[in-house]
Design a protein around this motif. Structure first.
Motif, mmCIF file in Angstrom:
data_model
loop_
_atom_site.group_PDB
_atom_site.id
_atom_site.type_symbol
_atom_site.label_atom_id
_atom_site.label_comp_id
_atom_site.label_asym_id
_atom_site.label_seq_id
_atom_site.Cartn_x
_atom_site.Cartn_y
_atom_site.Cartn_z
ATOM 1 N N MET A 1 0.844 -1.173 0.000
ATOM 2 C CA MET A 1 0.000 0.000 0.000
ATOM 3 C C MET A 1 0.888 1.234 0.000
ATOM 4 S SD MET A 1 -2.804 1.417 2.759
ATOM 5 C CE MET A 1 -3.991 0.152 2.440
ATOM 6 N N ILE A 2 0.554 2.158 -0.879
ATOM 7 C CA ILE A 2 1.243 3.443 -0.965
ATOM 8 C C ILE A 2 0.262 4.504 -0.501
ATOM 9 C CG2 ILE A 2 2.363 5.091 -2.502
ATOM 10 C CD1 ILE A 2 2.844 2.635 -4.376
ATOM 11 N N ARG A 3 0.633 5.251 0.517
ATOM 12 C CA ARG A 3 -0.243 6.310 1.035
ATOM 13 C C ARG A 3 0.274 7.666 0.567
ATOM 14 N NH1 ARG A 3 0.196 2.751 5.683
ATOM 15 N NH2 ARG A 3 -1.824 1.777 6.015
ATOM 16 N N LEU A 4 -0.666 8.489 0.077
ATOM 17 C CA LEU A 4 -0.321 9.817 -0.422
ATOM 18 C C LEU A 4 -1.144 10.864 0.319
ATOM 19 C CD1 LEU A 4 -0.535 8.865 -4.186
ATOM 20 C CD2 LEU A 4 1.551 9.118 -2.854
ATOM 21 N N GLN A 5 -0.497 11.958 0.707
ATOM 22 C CA GLN A 5 -1.196 13.043 1.391
ATOM 23 C C GLN A 5 -0.816 14.353 0.730
ATOM 24 O OE1 GLN A 5 -0.243 13.505 5.532
ATOM 25 N NE2 GLN A 5 -1.770 15.096 5.841
ATOM 26 N N SER A 6 -1.824 15.178 0.468
ATOM 27 C CA SER A 6 -1.589 16.481 -0.144
ATOM 28 C C SER A 6 -1.758 17.584 0.892
ATOM 29 C CB SER A 6 -2.575 16.715 -1.296
ATOM 30 O OG SER A 6 -2.460 18.043 -1.757
ATOM 31 N N LEU A 7 -0.817 18.514 0.897
ATOM 32 C CA LEU A 7 -0.928 19.706 1.730
ATOM 33 C C LEU A 7 -1.204 20.926 0.856
ATOM 34 C CD1 LEU A 7 2.030 19.017 4.179
ATOM 35 C CD2 LEU A 7 -0.393 18.513 4.501
ATOM 36 N N ALA A 8 -1.439 20.697 -0.427
ATOM 37 C CA ALA A 8 -1.722 21.775 -1.372
ATOM 38 C C ALA A 8 -3.202 22.147 -1.317
ATOM 39 C CB ALA A 8 -1.344 21.348 -2.782
ATOM 40 N N ASP A 9 -3.514 23.379 -1.717
ATOM 41 C CA ASP A 9 -4.912 23.824 -1.698
ATOM 42 C C ASP A 9 -5.627 23.566 -3.016
ATOM 43 O OD1 ASP A 9 -3.607 25.694 -3.184
ATOM 44 O OD2 ASP A 9 -4.304 27.430 -2.044
ATOM 45 N N ALA A 10 -5.033 22.767 -3.889
ATOM 46 C CA ALA A 10 -5.635 22.356 -5.160
ATOM 47 C C ALA A 10 -5.283 20.883 -5.392
ATOM 48 C CB ALA A 10 -5.099 23.205 -6.300
ATOM 49 N N PRO A 11 -6.090 20.159 -6.167
ATOM 50 C CA PRO A 11 -5.746 18.763 -6.462
ATOM 51 C C PRO A 11 -4.361 18.645 -7.097
ATOM 52 C CG PRO A 11 -7.971 19.253 -7.185
ATOM 53 C CD PRO A 11 -7.350 20.561 -6.790
ATOM 54 N N VAL A 12 -3.674 17.562 -6.781
ATOM 55 C CA VAL A 12 -2.305 17.341 -7.259
ATOM 56 C C VAL A 12 -2.262 16.029 -8.045
ATOM 57 C CG1 VAL A 12 0.088 16.965 -6.541
ATOM 58 C CG2 VAL A 12 -1.358 18.538 -5.256
ATOM 59 N N ARG A 27 -7.489 1.816 -5.862
ATOM 60 C CA ARG A 27 -7.506 3.044 -5.079
ATOM 61 C C ARG A 27 -8.390 2.789 -3.873
ATOM 62 N NH1 ARG A 27 -7.595 9.099 -7.124
ATOM 63 N NH2 ARG A 27 -7.918 10.133 -5.137
ATOM 64 N N THR A 28 -7.958 3.268 -2.707
ATOM 65 C CA THR A 28 -8.674 3.031 -1.464
ATOM 66 C C THR A 28 -8.412 4.194 -0.521
ATOM 67 O OG1 THR A 28 -9.012 1.401 0.305
ATOM 68 C CG2 THR A 28 -6.765 1.654 -0.498
ATOM 69 N N LEU A 31 -7.041 3.444 5.262
ATOM 70 C CA LEU A 31 -7.262 2.241 6.062
ATOM 71 C C LEU A 31 -7.400 1.000 5.199
ATOM 72 C CD1 LEU A 31 -9.801 3.648 8.677
ATOM 73 C CD2 LEU A 31 -7.343 3.294 8.951
ATOM 74 N N GLY A 32 -7.442 1.180 3.880
ATOM 75 C CA GLY A 32 -7.592 0.054 2.971
ATOM 76 C C GLY A 32 -9.029 -0.396 2.782
ATOM 77 N N LEU A 33 -9.982 0.447 3.175
ATOM 78 C CA LEU A 33 -11.394 0.080 3.076
ATOM 79 C C LEU A 33 -11.966 0.440 1.709
ATOM 80 C CD1 LEU A 33 -12.512 1.424 6.566
ATOM 81 C CD2 LEU A 33 -11.860 -0.910 5.965
ATOM 82 N N THR A 34 -12.902 -0.348 1.246
ATOM 83 C CA THR A 34 -13.632 -0.173 -0.025
ATOM 84 C C THR A 34 -12.721 0.128 -1.211
ATOM 85 O OG1 THR A 34 -14.121 2.160 0.396
ATOM 86 C CG2 THR A 34 -15.752 0.563 1.139
ATOM 87 N N PRO A 35 -11.788 -0.767 -1.508
ATOM 88 C CA PRO A 35 -10.927 -0.551 -2.682
ATOM 89 C C PRO A 35 -11.703 -0.717 -3.980
ATOM 90 C CG PRO A 35 -10.529 -2.714 -1.764
ATOM 91 C CD PRO A 35 -11.508 -2.027 -0.841
#
Length: 63
Positions: A1-12, A27-28, A31-35
């Protein structure tokens, strides 16, 4: 699992690459729920100030 987090104020748009042979990608949430399957696409979007996770299933037929 690769987790990505954005701190930008627009989609990245993010590109994920690996030297391993990937058979399926999902894509999930973090927590890995509802992939749901997204296909083998090298790019995806992380929402503004949001998080996503991508689960890669390796292709077991390649040895």
């Amino acid at each position: 699992m690769i987790r990505l987090q954005s701190l930008a104020d627009a989609p990245v748009t993010c590109r994920i690459s690996t030297p391993l042979v990937v058979g399926a990608a999902f894509r999930t949430n973090c927590l890995g729920l509802t992939p749901h399957e997204i296909g083998i696409e090298p790019e995806g979007t992380v929402p503004a100030l949001g998080t996503v996770a991508v689960v890669l299933h390796l292709d077991s037929s390649e040895e």
